[in-house]
Design a protein around this motif. Structure first.
Motif, mmCIF file in Angstrom:
data_model
loop_
_atom_site.group_PDB
_atom_site.id
_atom_site.type_symbol
_atom_site.label_atom_id
_atom_site.label_comp_id
_atom_site.label_asym_id
_atom_site.label_seq_id
_atom_site.Cartn_x
_atom_site.Cartn_y
_atom_site.Cartn_z
ATOM 1 N N GLN A 148 4.879 4.680 3.040
ATOM 2 C CA GLN A 148 4.681 3.270 3.356
ATOM 3 C C GLN A 148 3.219 3.012 3.716
ATOM 4 N N ALA A 149 2.621 2.054 3.040
ATOM 5 C CA ALA A 149 1.226 1.702 3.290
ATOM 6 C C ALA A 149 1.151 0.459 4.165
ATOM 7 N N TYR A 150 0.124 0.429 4.999
ATOM 8 C CA TYR A 150 -0.100 -0.693 5.913
ATOM 9 C C TYR A 150 -1.541 -1.168 5.782
ATOM 10 N N LEU A 151 -1.716 -2.468 5.853
ATOM 11 C CA LEU A 151 -3.034 -3.068 5.931
ATOM 12 C C LEU A 151 -3.137 -3.812 7.253
ATOM 13 N N TYR A 152 -4.138 -3.443 8.061
ATOM 14 C CA TYR A 152 -4.389 -4.093 9.343
ATOM 15 C C TYR A 152 -5.745 -4.787 9.256
ATOM 16 N N ASN A 164 3.087 -2.849 -0.704
ATOM 17 C CA ASN A 164 3.947 -2.186 -1.679
ATOM 18 C C ASN A 164 3.216 -1.002 -2.290
ATOM 19 N N THR A 165 3.949 -0.180 -3.048
ATOM 20 C CA THR A 165 3.322 1.027 -3.604
ATOM 21 C C THR A 165 2.242 0.706 -4.629
ATOM 22 N N ASP A 166 2.243 -0.520 -5.169
ATOM 23 C CA ASP A 166 1.169 -0.884 -6.088
ATOM 24 C C ASP A 166 -0.141 -1.155 -5.355
ATOM 25 N N MET A 167 -0.089 -1.250 -4.024
ATOM 26 C CA MET A 167 -1.252 -1.411 -3.139
ATOM 27 C C MET A 167 -1.961 -2.757 -3.289
ATOM 28 N N ILE A 168 -1.405 -3.652 -4.122
ATOM 29 C CA ILE A 168 -2.050 -4.959 -4.313
ATOM 30 C C ILE A 168 -1.079 -6.108 -4.042
#
Length: 445
Positions: A148-152, A164-168
């Motif tokens: 799981q990716a997070y953007l802070y 999401n896994t596409d990162m965009i």
């Protein structure tokens, strides 16, 4: 061009970039190399006048190769200005660079995402519009062990989304992290901001503990941190990492583990002409305490120790530099970057070149000159150290008209810092693309 650094400063290695002013370091370890993504403060700035982002890389933490600017405000058709603090990460064989910039249509800061197949670019806008926009800045990106990716991001608030896994793209809504004094420390004298959190978050995981390192309490800022048992909290304030210092009223952290060591990146105003709007990235090596806490880290002019040595017998880019005085870099017609604006008395130092017991016999470089050329003096350990060779660079008829020149060298044995001292008439002498030493019998003409 930055002002000349006094020769006495040549033994220093911090700040690690001297050809331009840099800020907001975001290191990334990939494939055995550290890639460093930075902002770029324009010369003589009186505000955060920033138009592009830059990339550098190193395998030894002291000799840094300039990869130029693969991303700028102009990359985003929707952006107007302000190439401020971002971070890059790799996933699925691609590299995603999250950056804040001003949205032309709304006039607010928004977070864009650029993508590349290479850590050094070129990067392109992945969406054609902002990924998220709430008028706030300074994204940091983190991928947890479960994928799981997070953007802070944030100033004055602190928010995150689950990427999401596409990162965009992301799932769910933007979530605001509660800024409590137990989580982020107590600020006094500002009723609107009760905690120390200011901006520049940097999130990562070590063992079972999640860390958020951040710029605290403007202005001048210091670097503090909090920890949590999960990537979304609850956060507990842990204290100061880097106290206020360094002649820049902002600071920005970047933390990595590389080759068995831990490294803390930051910025200050330590170069000539430096200050709050003309900053420079630096780095220190540190060791976590046994309980996982981070010790107090002080800015130094020494910087991190070198890992291993540099191999002078493999082709080295001329823009691989530990310390320099007077030169600049620019895109080369032959690809990559070259060293440019080389004047009489300028120099470059590379650290820890391992010539071995046999020693070098020749030095080869790729050079171009739209003037009358000049000379490269090769010295060991200092600008006045042992002279192992002098290479004459002729005029080539153009600043990007390159020729390969080979010169004999002697007494180049052992491991030494290597100084390239440039001499000649007034004005620019020549450009340099790469260099390489050879060992063995001296070739006959």
């Amino acid at each position: 061009m930055l002002a000349l650094v006094p020769a006495g400063a040549a033994r220093a290695d911090n700040p690690i970039i001297q050809t331009i002013y840099t800020a907001d370091p975001a290191p990334l370890v990939y494939n055995g190399r550290v890639y460093l993504y930075t902002g770029h403060d324009e010369d003589n700035s009186t505000y955060f006048t920033m138009k592009d982002w830059r990339v550098w890389s190193s395998t030894d933490m002291v000799n840094w190769t300039d990869h130029g600017s693969p991303l700028s405000v102009a990359t985003f058709s929707w952006a107007k200005s302000d190439a401020w603090a971002g971070q890059a990460i790799n996933r699925n064989g691609k590299f995603y660079w999250y950056v804040p910039t001003t949205n032309r249509s709304t006039g607010r800061m928004a977070i864009g995402v650029a993508v590349s197949d290479s850590p050094t670019g070129p990067f392109k806008d992945a969406l054609g519009h902002p990924l998220v926009e709430n008028g706030e800045i300074d994204p940091t990106v983190f991928i947890d062990d479960n994928g799981q990716a997070y953007l802070y991001w944030g100033n004055p608030h602190l928010s995150y989304v689950k990427l999401n896994t596409d990162m965009i793209s992301y799932t769910g809504s933007v979530t605001q992290i509660p800024l409590t004094t137990s989580g982020f420390g107590t600020r006094t004298g500002d009723a609107n901001r009760p905690t120390l959190f200011e901006e520049g978050p940097w999130v990562y995981k070590r063992g079972n503990l999640y860390y958020i390192v951040f710029a605290a309490k403007c202005c001048s800022e210091f670097i503090a941190y909090s920890t949590a048992p999960s990537p979304t909290g609850p956060w507990t304030y842990r204290g100061t990492i880097m106290p206020t210092q360094g002649s820049s009223f902002t600071n920005h952290p970047g933390v990595i583990d590389y080759n068995g060591g831990s490294y803390f990146f930051y910025h200050n105003g330590a170069l000539p002409g430096g200050g709050g709007y003309t900053r420079s990235v630096a780095v220190e090596k540190f060791t976590y305490n046994a309980d996982g806490t981070i010790p107090t880290i002080t800015m130094t002019t020494t910087g991190a120790p070198q890992i291993g040595t540099l191999d002078p017998y493999t082709r080295q880019e001329a823009e691989t530099i530990a310390w320099e005085s007077g030169v600049e870099t620019e895109p080369s017609a032959e690809g990559g970057m070259n060293v440019s604006y080389i004047d009489n008395g300028d120099y470059i130092k590379v650290k820890g070149a391992a010539f071995g017991t046999t020693g070098a016999t020749t030095f080869t470089t790729r050079a171009a000159s739209g003037a009358n050329g000049g000379k490269i003096e090769l010295h060991l350990d200092s600008l006045t150290g042992t002279l192992i060779g002098t290479c004459t660079i002729p005029g080539t008829g153009g600043w990007q008209t390159y020729t390969t020149i080979t010169c004999p060298v002697t007494n180049a044995k052992g491991t030494h810092d290597l100084y390239f001292k440039y001499t000649g008439a007034s004005g620019s002498l020549f450009n340099l693309n790469w260099w390489q030493f050879t060992t063995g019998p001296t070739p006959t003409p």
